[in-house]
Design an enzyme around this catalytic site. Structure first.
Site, short mmCIF file in Angstrom:
data_model
loop_
_atom_site.label_atom_id
_atom_site.label_comp_id
_atom_site.label_asym_id
_atom_site.label_seq_id
_atom_site.Cartn_x
_atom_site.Cartn_y
_atom_site.Cartn_z
N SER A 104 0.85 -1.18 0.00
CA SER A 104 0.00 0.00 0.00
C SER A 104 0.89 1.24 0.00
O SER A 104 1.90 1.29 -0.70
CB SER A 104 -0.94 -0.04 1.21
N TYR A 132 -4.09 8.32 -7.11
CA TYR A 132 -3.20 7.35 -6.48
C TYR A 132 -3.70 7.01 -5.08
O TYR A 132 -3.78 5.83 -4.71
CB TYR A 132 -1.78 7.92 -6.42
N LYS A 159 -4.94 3.32 -3.58
CA LYS A 159 -4.35 2.68 -2.41
C LYS A 159 -5.35 2.56 -1.26
O LYS A 159 -5.28 1.60 -0.48
CB LYS A 159 -3.09 3.44 -1.98
#
Length: 277
Positions: A132, A146, A150
């Site tokens: 992660s 992004y 995650k």
């Protein structure tokens, strides 16, 4: 019996360092990447198989798993490391750019995991380690896509762990902070076409550019080795621990996100990310 690990995204950075560490510790390593012909970095010995796996190509996923099992007999652990970061103002990102960010960082993780689960179930044993990010816990401006990808990996991993707990399969998360030496940021900037930015965003971008420039000096210079060590710990500590934070650069923000009140957390991050009058 020598244990075997399959790692995605081993052409550089965390993936390459992790492959080297496991091989040095006596594991069999299936080191996968999109273009193995372009890299000779992991030609380490008979206990390392370098092969192609593109997380956007289901055929290569199945082929890499089958090749690894044929070579080493079984796979004991999986590290879903392959990924990239799309850093841009959200409004300028096309739907195609958004989709590719999730195809690689989320659906790629899911597809590799789904493909290996029958093997792990038949063995009644396996460890899945998903890489992660601090941006999967804290939303960073200019990294909304992004961060979103995650955040999705975080939720998927936690929930999947409950489903697999009775089958001898453990699921874990490693949450790195900044790591400039991986080349991740430089590589991320080359993914896809440039993303346009409306002039209205310029004052904010100037502020964020200065902020991130200052933050870069505080990132952990040993991040790559620390992340590889955390992955090794997650694979070998025989625990049900879910999360591993290998670098200290992101820890204050993550501790605030998880330990402070919402009001305290918002005061902190707004003071960091928003221009002050």
């Amino acid at each position: 019996m020598t244990q075997t690990i399959l790692i995605t995204g081993t052409s550089s950075g965390f993936g390459e360092a992790t492959a080297r560490l496991f091989a040095a510790r006596g594991w069999n390593v299936i080191a996968t990447m999109r273009n193995p012909e372009a890299s000779n970095a992991l030609q380490l010995g008979d206990n390392v198989l370098v092969t192609r796996l593109d997380v956007e190509d289901l055929d290569t996923i199945e082929a890499a798993i089958s090749e690894g099992i044929a070579r080493f007999g079984r796979i004991d652990a999986l590290v879903n490391n392959a990924g990239y970061g799309l850093f841009a103002v959200f409004e300028g990102a096309s739907r195609e750019a958004v989709k590719r960010q999730f195809d690689v960082n989320v659906f790629g993780v899911m597809d590799v995991t789904r493909a290996i689960l029958p093997h792990f179930r038949s063995n009644r044993k396996g460890t899945i380690i998903n890489i992660s990010s601090g941006a999967g816990v804290v939303g960073f401006p200019m990294a909304s896509l992004y961060s979103a990808s995650k955040f999705a990996v975080e939720g998927f991993t936690e929930a999947l762990g409950y489903e697999l707990s009775g089958l001898g399969i453990t699921v874990k998360l490693v949450e790195p902070g900044g790591a400039p030496s991986t080349g991740f940021m430089a590589r991320s900037g080359s993914e896809g076409a440039p993303i346009p930015v409306a002039t209205d965003y310029y004052p904010f971008l100037e502020h964020i550019g200065k902020l991130y420039g200052g933050m870069a000096g505080g990132t952990d210079p040993d991040a790559v080795d620390k992340v590889a060590s955390a992955i090794f710990e997650a694979a070998t500590d025989c625990s049900n621990r879910l999360r591993y934070i290998p670098t200290n650069d992101i820890r204050p923000l993550m501790d605030a996100r998880r330990g402070a009140t919402e009001e305290q957390y918002q005061d902190l991050v707004q003071g960091i990310f928003l221009p002050q009058a």
